[in-house]
Design a protein around this motif. Sequence first.
Motif, PDB file in Angstrom:
ATOM      1  N   ARG A 243       1.044  -1.091   0.083  1.00  0.00           N
ATOM      2  CA  ARG A 243      -0.157  -0.111   0.094  1.00  0.00           C
ATOM      3  C   ARG A 243       0.685   1.349  -0.058  1.00  0.00           C
ATOM      4  N   THR A 244       2.177   1.205   0.491  1.00  0.00           N
ATOM      5  CA  THR A 244       3.028   2.391   0.715  1.00  0.00           C
ATOM      6  C   THR A 244       3.742   2.659  -0.432  1.00  0.00           C
ATOM      7  N   ARG A 245       4.056   1.614  -1.325  1.00  0.00           N
ATOM      8  CA  ARG A 245       5.095   1.926  -2.337  1.00  0.00           C
ATOM      9  C   ARG A 245       4.830   2.969  -3.157  1.00  0.00           C
ATOM     10  N   LYS A 246       3.541   3.091  -3.474  1.00  0.00           N
ATOM     11  CA  LYS A 246       3.597   4.296  -4.567  1.00  0.00           C
ATOM     12  C   LYS A 246       3.780   5.510  -4.424  1.00  0.00           C
ATOM     13  N   ASN A 247       3.198   5.774  -2.748  1.00  0.00           N
ATOM     14  CA  ASN A 247       3.468   7.237  -2.548  1.00  0.00           C
ATOM     15  C   ASN A 247       4.839   7.595  -1.872  1.00  0.00           C
ATOM     16  N   LEU A 248       5.354   6.246  -1.520  1.00  0.00           N
ATOM     17  CA  LEU A 248       6.880   6.676  -1.280  1.00  0.00           C
ATOM     18  C   LEU A 248       7.656   7.044  -2.256  1.00  0.00           C
ATOM     19  N   GLU A 249       7.594   6.379  -3.484  1.00  0.00           N
ATOM     20  CA  GLU A 249       8.393   6.848  -4.693  1.00  0.00           C
ATOM     21  C   GLU A 249       7.905   8.390  -4.907  1.00  0.00           C
ATOM     22  N   LEU A 250       6.603   8.613  -4.773  1.00  0.00           N
ATOM     23  CA  LEU A 250       6.222  10.217  -5.059  1.00  0.00           C
ATOM     24  C   LEU A 250       6.782  11.436  -4.060  1.00  0.00           C
ATOM     25  N   THR A 251       7.154  10.677  -2.722  1.00  0.00           N
ATOM     26  CA  THR A 251       7.872  11.944  -1.856  1.00  0.00           C
ATOM     27  C   THR A 251       9.339  12.307  -2.587  1.00  0.00           C
ATOM     28  N   GLY A 252      10.084  11.369  -3.452  1.00  0.00           N
ATOM     29  CA  GLY A 252      10.994  11.694  -4.083  1.00  0.00           C
ATOM     30  C   GLY A 252      12.306  11.524  -2.928  1.00  0.00           C
ATOM     31  N   ILE A 253      11.924  11.205  -1.698  1.00  0.00           N
ATOM     32  CA  ILE A 253      13.157  11.163  -0.649  1.00  0.00           C
ATOM     33  C   ILE A 253      14.004  10.276  -0.968  1.00  0.00           C
ATOM     34  N   LYS A 254      15.200  10.336  -1.312  1.00  0.00           N
ATOM     35  CA  LYS A 254      16.440   9.255  -1.154  1.00  0.00           C
ATOM     36  C   LYS A 254      17.495   9.455  -0.265  1.00  0.00           C
ATOM     37  N   SER A 255      17.833   8.715   0.333  1.00  0.00           N
ATOM     38  CA  SER A 255      19.000   8.892   1.192  1.00  0.00           C
ATOM     39  C   SER A 255      19.853   7.466   1.444  1.00  0.00           C
ATOM     40  N   ASP A 256      21.130   7.571   1.498  1.00  0.00           N
ATOM     41  CA  ASP A 256      21.872   6.281   1.812  1.00  0.00           C
ATOM     42  C   ASP A 256      21.509   5.401   3.174  1.00  0.00           C
ATOM     43  N   ARG A 257      20.815   6.426   3.942  1.00  0.00           N
ATOM     44  CA  ARG A 257      20.468   5.873   5.408  1.00  0.00           C
ATOM     45  C   ARG A 257      19.269   5.123   5.309  1.00  0.00           C
ATOM     46  N   LEU A 258      18.278   5.406   4.502  1.00  0.00           N
ATOM     47  CA  LEU A 258      16.940   5.067   4.377  1.00  0.00           C
ATOM     48  C   LEU A 258      16.969   3.657   3.437  1.00  0.00           C
ATOM     49  N   ILE A 259      17.130   2.588   4.245  1.00  0.00           N
ATOM     50  CA  ILE A 259      17.190   1.526   3.147  1.00  0.00           C
ATOM     51  C   ILE A 259      15.881   0.921   3.048  1.00  0.00           C
ATOM     52  N   LEU A 260      15.223   0.967   1.678  1.00  0.00           N
ATOM     53  CA  LEU A 260      14.124   0.347   1.484  1.00  0.00           C
ATOM     54  C   LEU A 260      14.179  -1.243   1.248  1.00  0.00           C
ATOM     55  N   LEU A 261      13.432  -2.041   1.642  1.00  0.00           N
ATOM     56  CA  LEU A 261      13.114  -3.481   1.459  1.00  0.00           C
ATOM     57  C   LEU A 261      11.996  -3.744   1.110  1.00  0.00           C
ATOM     58  N   GLU A 262      11.915  -4.906   0.464  1.00  0.00           N
ATOM     59  CA  GLU A 262      10.515  -5.702   0.283  1.00  0.00           C
ATOM     60  C   GLU A 262      10.354  -5.903   1.435  1.00  0.00           C
ATOM     61  N   PRO A 263       8.704  -6.464   1.718  1.00  0.00           N
ATOM     62  CA  PRO A 263       8.171  -6.763   2.707  1.00  0.00           C
ATOM     63  C   PRO A 263       8.963  -7.930   3.190  1.00  0.00           C
ATOM     64  N   LEU A 264       9.256  -8.382   4.294  1.00  0.00           N
ATOM     65  CA  LEU A 264      10.051  -9.395   4.714  1.00  0.00           C
ATOM     66  C   LEU A 264       9.454 -10.534   5.356  1.00  0.00           C
ATOM     67  N   GLY A 265       9.655 -11.825   5.379  1.00  0.00           N
ATOM     68  CA  GLY A 265       9.258 -13.085   5.863  1.00  0.00           C
ATOM     69  C   GLY A 265       9.309 -12.683   7.582  1.00  0.00           C
ATOM     70  N   TYR A 266       8.461 -13.476   8.251  1.00  0.00           N
ATOM     71  CA  TYR A 266       8.469 -13.488   9.848  1.00  0.00           C
ATOM     72  C   TYR A 266       9.778 -13.516  10.501  1.00  0.00           C
ATOM     73  N   PHE A 267      10.726 -14.529   9.821  1.00  0.00           N
ATOM     74  CA  PHE A 267      11.851 -14.694  10.574  1.00  0.00           C
ATOM     75  C   PHE A 267      12.660 -13.704  10.538  1.00  0.00           C
ATOM     76  N   GLU A 268      12.883 -12.936   9.067  1.00  0.00           N
ATOM     77  CA  GLU A 268      13.907 -11.897   9.009  1.00  0.00           C
ATOM     78  C   GLU A 268      13.360 -10.661   9.651  1.00  0.00           C
ATOM     79  N   PHE A 269      11.752 -10.237   9.438  1.00  0.00           N
ATOM     80  CA  PHE A 269      11.289  -9.252  10.094  1.00  0.00           C
ATOM     81  C   PHE A 269      11.726  -9.084  11.502  1.00  0.00           C
ATOM     82  N   ASN A 270      11.434 -10.289  12.391  1.00  0.00           N
ATOM     83  CA  ASN A 270      11.695 -10.181  13.488  1.00  0.00           C
ATOM     84  C   ASN A 270      13.037 -10.065  14.042  1.00  0.00           C
ATOM     85  N   PHE A 271      13.813 -10.749  13.099  1.00  0.00           N
ATOM     86  CA  PHE A 271      15.380 -10.600  13.622  1.00  0.00           C
ATOM     87  C   PHE A 271      15.883  -8.986  13.573  1.00  0.00           C
ATOM     88  N   LEU A 272      15.309  -8.470  12.429  1.00  0.00           N
ATOM     89  CA  LEU A 272      15.614  -6.951  12.467  1.00  0.00           C
ATOM     90  C   LEU A 272      15.015  -6.199  13.733  1.00  0.00           C
TER      91      LEU A 272
END
Length: 366
Positions: A243-272
């Motif tokens: 749901r967030t993808r399209k508007n995120l692109e429209l913000t035009g915000i880019k930063s080396d520190r903002l690391i965009l990821l695909e939605p993660l599985g349960y194990f990887e998300f909760n590790f983070l």
Amino acid sequence: MYIHFIVGARPNFVKISSLIHAIKNYNQEKTVNFKLIHTGQHYDYNMNTIFFKELGIPQPDYFLNCGGGSQTTQISKIMLEYEKVLNVDLPQYCVVVGDVNSTVACAIVAKNFKIKVVHIEAGIRSGDTTMPEEVNRILTDSITDLFFTTTLKASNLLRNIGVESSKIHFVGNTMIDTLLRFKNDFRNPFENTERTSITEDKFLVLTLHRPSNVDNLQWLKSCLLEILDSTKNVNILFPVHPRTRKNLELTGIKSDRLILLEPLGYFEFNFLVGNSIGVITDSGGITEEATVLKIPCITLRNSTERPETVTTGTNVLIGSNLTLLRKYLAKILNNNWKESDIPQYWDGKTGDRIINILLEDVHEKK
Ligand code: UD1
């Protein structure tokens, strides 16, 4: 005993995994039978399939294929499709979890067929009926026959709206059952990739998917800029909901520190989450998981249906107040978060309690 378990959206999979595990544990004599009905509300690999694989959920017995569309379209499609199932396959109990569109849609259809509706996570309220989930909670509880709650406060709310005490059971939190059961399986999504160093330094985890946060482009932009400005030198790991993808692109915000990821599985998300210095989110379930993992959590909402994550746990609510966002991010960075505890019965045994109560209910009926 014969149950239909309803799932549709990502958080449902996490909750239902606890119940299926409890049945497997109990089911020596095969006295509990169930079928899994998947409405198809979530359908992408990362929003759906990976959860089934990781959390040991069997393939659905019925897949209703009702993803996409407005809330009205989704609810009405699910109702029509679930009715077709019930025309040929009638359970004794229809178990619905949480507050998503699939929850309310199937509860209504089951009720029409005089099947006992069981609501897991009943009685929680944010008081904000502009959120579809709050409407789904109120409607589902208004036709539920057996109520399972995560807190005493939720049980009391149900009593105060006139539900008989004998129908309300305070059992704890199925989402936490799953978290505790799979804790040792959590894994670093960057392991064995060129980006392994990402999790070696301090990082924050960000998730946003509520319409109030992600459909308003100006707010989304201000919020992301504030997060970046308040957290110099810290990476922000952001698994992006569809749901967030399209508007995120429209913000035009880019930063080396903002690391965009695909939605993660349960194990990887909760590790983070478990290895982060803090989480910024608008999800309800993540505030519960952060509480149990003892990770500071900032929620970008004005209200919560899970007040115990604030009063007992690690969560703070900041609504859309950017000054508070800056203040709490500074606290996370200075390692100066509030004391917290784990709410009662969030202990990994909720699924067992629920199955035992359902078995008692079946025997009483005989
Ligand atoms: C739903 C729940 C929300 C829950 C969230 C968890 C409701 C009202 N909302 O919100 O309570 O916190 O799930 O993620 O039930 N989409 C995809 N692929 C998918 C899933 C969704 O592209 O696998 C798209 C849909 O087509 C839609 C948008 O994402 O355009 C939103 O999906 P939807 O199921 O309507 O609601 P969520 O925002 O995911």
